[in-house]
Scaffold this active site. Structure first.
Site, PDB file in Angstrom:
ATOM      1  N   SER A 169      14.409  88.565 -78.905  1.00  0.00           N
ATOM      2  CA  SER A 169      15.711  89.500 -78.672  1.00  0.00           C
ATOM      3  C   SER A 169      14.258  90.386 -78.247  1.00  0.00           C
ATOM      4  O   SER A 169      13.192  89.562 -77.424  1.00  0.00           O
ATOM      5  CB  SER A 169      16.529  89.678 -78.915  1.00  0.00           C
ATOM      6  OG  SER A 169      17.350  91.181 -78.914  1.00  0.00           O
ATOM      7  N   ASP A 213      16.508  92.818 -72.025  1.00  0.00           N
ATOM      8  CA  ASP A 213      15.449  93.171 -73.330  1.00  0.00           C
ATOM      9  C   ASP A 213      15.540  91.349 -73.463  1.00  0.00           C
ATOM     10  O   ASP A 213      15.787  90.523 -71.692  1.00  0.00           O
ATOM     11  CB  ASP A 213      15.753  93.189 -74.567  1.00  0.00           C
ATOM     12  CG  ASP A 213      17.385  91.963 -75.500  1.00  0.00           C
ATOM     13  OD1 ASP A 213      17.590  92.031 -74.190  1.00  0.00           O
ATOM     14  OD2 ASP A 213      17.121  92.531 -75.833  1.00  0.00           O
TER      15      ASP A 213
END
EC number: 5.4.2.10
Length: 445
Positions: free
Chosen positions: A99, A242
């Site tokens: 992530s 992200d």
């Protein structure tokens, strides 16, 4: 030993998360999913980290060794894996990503056949299988039953269509100048394509992944460069994703970075005004007190849950709701997706701007968050918070000063997260020093 954290299995690639762990974890998950297998296919995607190649090959090896066929689709956002797992009728989906973490970390997330993240109970069962040597060995198949792996490069179109379908048919992005920061991550192809096809004037930043630059001074955790670019180009809005594009940060036309709770609040109100909001909104225990006040003022209830978008989704299902999210930028529109999807959230905010004919700053300015301070303190051990001497008295003292508190351990690191919220920032700064000193003594001996 516990493998799963708050969002799958995550750690430093090549050290904790090496090829052996990835292969064995894939075998354990495959053994679990075999009981409910329909197609005998598992989908595997990844973000743009170099270590993704190592982990992907290990996962393919583990799954095929127990008879599963594997569909590899390459770099793709996490929410795309959730969508495509169900859309392509796979037994499960696996996303290789850490992530928002730096390139040297990586992780493995699992989705069931319906594109849902796994419950803690299922994760526990997979962990039990992982540590059961006899079961792992017994599950290996004969050579003629070993699974096959194939790579498909054109599934991106399916996801793009699903994303575009979340945008109102009576609107167009033609009047918007948008800056996208894709964090050298999984959305580097998809995000610009979606916005361009819907008519926006698009300027793209951080779209040249090299395996080592994902999230590096860019994306949702580092929006300063995006903010400067939005201001310089006089753009209408900026969107930062992200590394796996499951979270969104918005920058208004003035170059101001929006608070995640402000974004949640205005999107919830937008849904209500359209008659689309079902039940209460769900946010996490870290949400700002101003969010609840804003929602209540507009007749919207707020429920809270533990940190993690899968807990938001679980609460939404329990309540019959369809909207929620986290201050960090994970926003769930469950009418369109099974997990937080930065692209869907960006399109919904764009639709809000267009339908209201208002600037990003005027919309986001409706929610004025209270000052919060968050400190991530490294600790030697994770003691039961209820048993720490003096903590109850500390919290009571802060409460008497009208300071809201939240103290919780990180699910993946030796950290305690210390959150204080009040209307007086100077008071917060003073009290945070005392809180940090208290926990240093309590948890570092």
């Amino acid at each position: 030993m516990k493998l799963f954290g708050t969002d799958g299995v995550r750690g430093k690639a090549g050290e904790f998360l090496d090829s052996f762990l990835a292969m064995r974890l894939a075998m354990a998950a495959g053994i679990y999913f075999k009981d409910k297998s329909i197609t005998n296919n598992i989908l595997v995607g990844k973000d743009t980290r170099r270590s993704g190649y190592m982990i992907e090959n290990a996962i393919v090896s583990g799954l095929t060794s127990i008879g599963y066929n594997v569909i590899q689709i390459g770099p793709m956002p996490t929410p795309a894996i959730a969508f495509l797992t169900e859309d392509m009728r796979c037994d499960a989906g696996i996303m290789i990503s850490a992530s928002h973490n730096p390139y040297y970390d990586n992780g493995i997330k699992f989705f069931d056949a319906h594109g849902n993240k796994l419950s803690e109970d299922i994760e526990k069962k997979i962990e039990e299988i992982y540590f059961d040597d006899k079961l792992i060995q017994a599950s290996k198949v004969d050579m003629e039953k070993i699974g096959q792996a194939k790579r498909i490069d054109d599934v991106i179109g399916r996801y793009i269509v699903s994303i575009k379908n979340s945008f109102p048919k009576d609107l167009t992005l033609k009047s918007l100048r948008v800056v996208l920061d894709v964090a050298h991550g999984a959305a580097y192809k998809v995000a610009p394509t979606v916005f361009k096809e819907l008519g926006a004037e698009v300027i793209v930043m951080s779209d040249k992944p090299n395996g080592l630059n994902i999230n590096e001074n860019c994306g949702a955790l580092h929006p300063a460069n995006l903010a400067a670019e939005v201001k310089r180009l006089r753009a209408d809005v900026g969107f930062a994703f992200d590394g796996d594009a499951d979270r969104l940060v918005v920058v208004d036309e003035k170059g101001e970075v929006a608070n995640g709770d402000s974004l949640l609040g205005v999107l919830a109100l937008y849904l209500k005004e359209q008659g689309k909001l079902q039940s209460s909104v769900v946010a996490t225990i870290m949400s700002n007190g101003a969010l609840k006040e804003f929602l209540n003022k507009h007749g919207i209830e707020l429920d809270t849950c533990n940190v993690g978008d899968k807990y938001v989704l679980e609460k939404l299902k329990a309540n019959g709701g369809n909207f929620g999210g986290e201050q960090s930028g994970h926003i769930i529109f469950s009418d369109y997706a099974k997990t937080g999807d930065g692209l869907i959230a960006a399109l919904q905010f764009s639709a809000l701007m267009l339908s209201k004919k208002k600037s990003a700053s005027s919309i986001l300015g409706q929610v004025k968050p209270y000052p919060q301070l968050l400190t991530n303190l490294k600790i030697a051990e994770k003691k039961d918070l209820d048993k720490i001497k003096g903590l109850k008295e500390l919290k009571k003292d802060l409460e008497n000063k009208n300071i809201n508190t939240l103290f919780r351990y990180s699910g993946t690191e030796n950290l305690i997260r210390l959150l204080l919220e009040a209307r007086d920032i100077k008071l917060l700064e003073k009290e945070m020093k005392n809180v940090v000193e208290f926990f240093k003594k309590a948890l570092n001996g």
